[in-house]
Design an enzyme around this catalytic site. Structure first.
Site, PDB file in Angstrom:
ATOM      1  N   CYS A  42      29.459  42.149  18.726  1.00  0.00           N
ATOM      2  CA  CYS A  42      30.055  41.534  19.917  1.00  0.00           C
ATOM      3  C   CYS A  42      31.254  42.333  20.431  1.00  0.00           C
ATOM      4  O   CYS A  42      31.544  42.338  21.627  1.00  0.00           O
ATOM      5  CB  CYS A  42      30.476  40.103  19.615  1.00  0.00           C
ATOM      6  SG  CYS A  42      31.506  39.963  18.146  1.00  0.00           S
ATOM      7  N   HIS A  64      35.888  38.248  24.296  1.00  0.00           N
ATOM      8  CA  HIS A  64      36.540  39.427  23.728  1.00  0.00           C
ATOM      9  C   HIS A  64      37.027  40.301  24.881  1.00  0.00           C
ATOM     10  O   HIS A  64      36.258  40.648  25.780  1.00  0.00           O
ATOM     11  CB  HIS A  64      35.561  40.246  22.880  1.00  0.00           C
ATOM     12  CG  HIS A  64      35.209  39.613  21.563  1.00  0.00           C
ATOM     13  ND1 HIS A  64      35.790  38.460  21.086  1.00  0.00           N
ATOM     14  CD2 HIS A  64      34.320  40.017  20.607  1.00  0.00           C
ATOM     15  CE1 HIS A  64      35.259  38.182  19.889  1.00  0.00           C
ATOM     16  NE2 HIS A  64      34.373  39.111  19.588  1.00  0.00           N
TER      17      HIS A  64
END
Length: 367
Positions: A162, A257
């Site tokens: 990710c 993120h």
């Protein structure tokens, strides 16, 4: 346009009670091609109704879909029994790397394709690690993998970590300008650790400057994505450049993120050229109108204070990448900030898009 499915494929979720498993279940609730028929988990959940096993620890913002509540959980280690019920599986099991490698291969050998969110097989030579907009040609290596496994239809495909989704798409859009050196810091959400603030109170108002194994993944996985398929050797040969050095920091954010990136280019682009490449960049999922595909893969924000987690993380169902603050730098050529949804694009959603691409390319079909 797009691909029409006359009958939905039957899907199993391995590790269906954990956070990524829950995300798979919520994303697949009304999927036009896939239907969750089987949920497998550890022995302690085996035999329970899904609602009884996962209801008390449901972490996704959307409610548990009614269609899965009464599904009886199977033991993930009963490989043949699980495989008999499905056309393919998504893997989000929580085991050691060795156990994951072994069990995913066991499933593949039952002629059940495995689309994995786990890191265990990311560096297996003949396992493709794919962001579908960027390197879906790597799925060609599956033929070499099937030879090794002795299967006709069974194989493993994985999606990458990710942490890299918020900067690798931009660098991919800019390949023709030859980026060769990058310094990147990622600011990573707590759901990436399978946690929320209730279960991880020490993250409230805190930053932890360490995420185990994450920096190595963030530096190395992009090189496999930009690598070349060598069918004769049965492997993906990773790219040499750009060299990436990375710091990964855990921040008190639930989902999303963020990356701050600095890049050097061999060919000197203008800012306008870089933005144009971001905005126009698309791949197989957009060209074939796949169900999970964002209409616009990468969006560039002109505002100084974007992308922001609260405003932008769910863009295009959480599958869009958001880039902003692109400007010339005094040490590197350019710097920018990127944002991606870590459990949708970065985990379950990215794996669903991989599965859709594999269906569209003929690798996954009804058993």
């Amino acid at each position: 346009r797009g691909i029409f499915m006359s009958e939905k494929l039957k899907v199993g979720i391995l590790g269906g009670t954990g956070m990524v498993g829950q995300r798979f279940i919520s994303l697949l609730a009304n999927h036009p091609w896939f239907e969750v028929v089987t949920i497998a988990a550890s022995e302690r959940s085996s035999g329970l109704r899904y609602e009884d096993a996962a209801g008390g620890r449901w972490k996704i913002e959307t409610p548990m879909p009614d269609a899965v509540k009464d599904i009886r959980i199977m033991n993930v280690r009963d490989v043949n029994a699980v495989a008999d019920t499905v056309d393919f599986v998504f893997s989000a099991v929580d085991m050691t790397k060795e156990e994951i490698r072994a069990i995913e291969e066991e499933y593949a050998k039952t002629e059940t394709p495995v689309v994995s969110n786990n890191s265990a097989h990311r560096w297996t030579d003949d396992v493709p690690m794919v962001i579908p907009e960027i390197n879906c040609d790597h799925f060609e290596i599956i033929n070499a993998q099937k030879k090794r496994l002795g299967t006709k239809n069974g194989f493993i495909a994985v999606k990458p970590n990710c942490s890299i989704q918020s900067y690798v798409p931009a660098l991919s859009a800019w390949q023709e300008f030859e980026p060769y050196e990058c310094v990147i810091t990622t600011y990573q959400a707590i759901s990436g650790a399978g946690k929320d603030f209730d279960s991880w109170p020490e993250m409230v108002e805190n930053i932890i400057p360490y995420i185990g194994g994450e920096e190595e993944k963030s530096e190395q996985e992009p090189l496999k994505i930009w690598g070349k398929v060598d069918l004769e050797k049965g492997q993906i040969v990773k790219a040499e450049e750009p060299k990436i050095t990375c710091q990964c920091i855990r921040v008190p954010v639930l989902n999303g993120h963020t990356a701050a990136a600095f890049v050097k280019f061999r060919k000197k682009p203008t800012k306008e050229q870089l933005i144009e490449k971001l905005e126009s960049y698309k791949g197989f999922p957009q060209e074939h109108n796949l169900p999970m595909a964002p209409l616009q893969f990468i969006k560039y924000f002109e505002e100084d204070d974007r992308p922001q987690v609260k405003a932008d993380v769910n863009r295009d169902k959480g599958m869009g990448i958001s880039i902003g603050r692109l400007r010339e730098d005094s040490v590197y050529d350019y710097k920018f900030v990127g944002l991606s949804h870590n459990t949708i694009r970065g985990a379950a959603g990215g794996a669903v898009l991989c599965a859709e691409t594999l269906v569209a390319k003929g690798y996954i079909k009804k058993k």
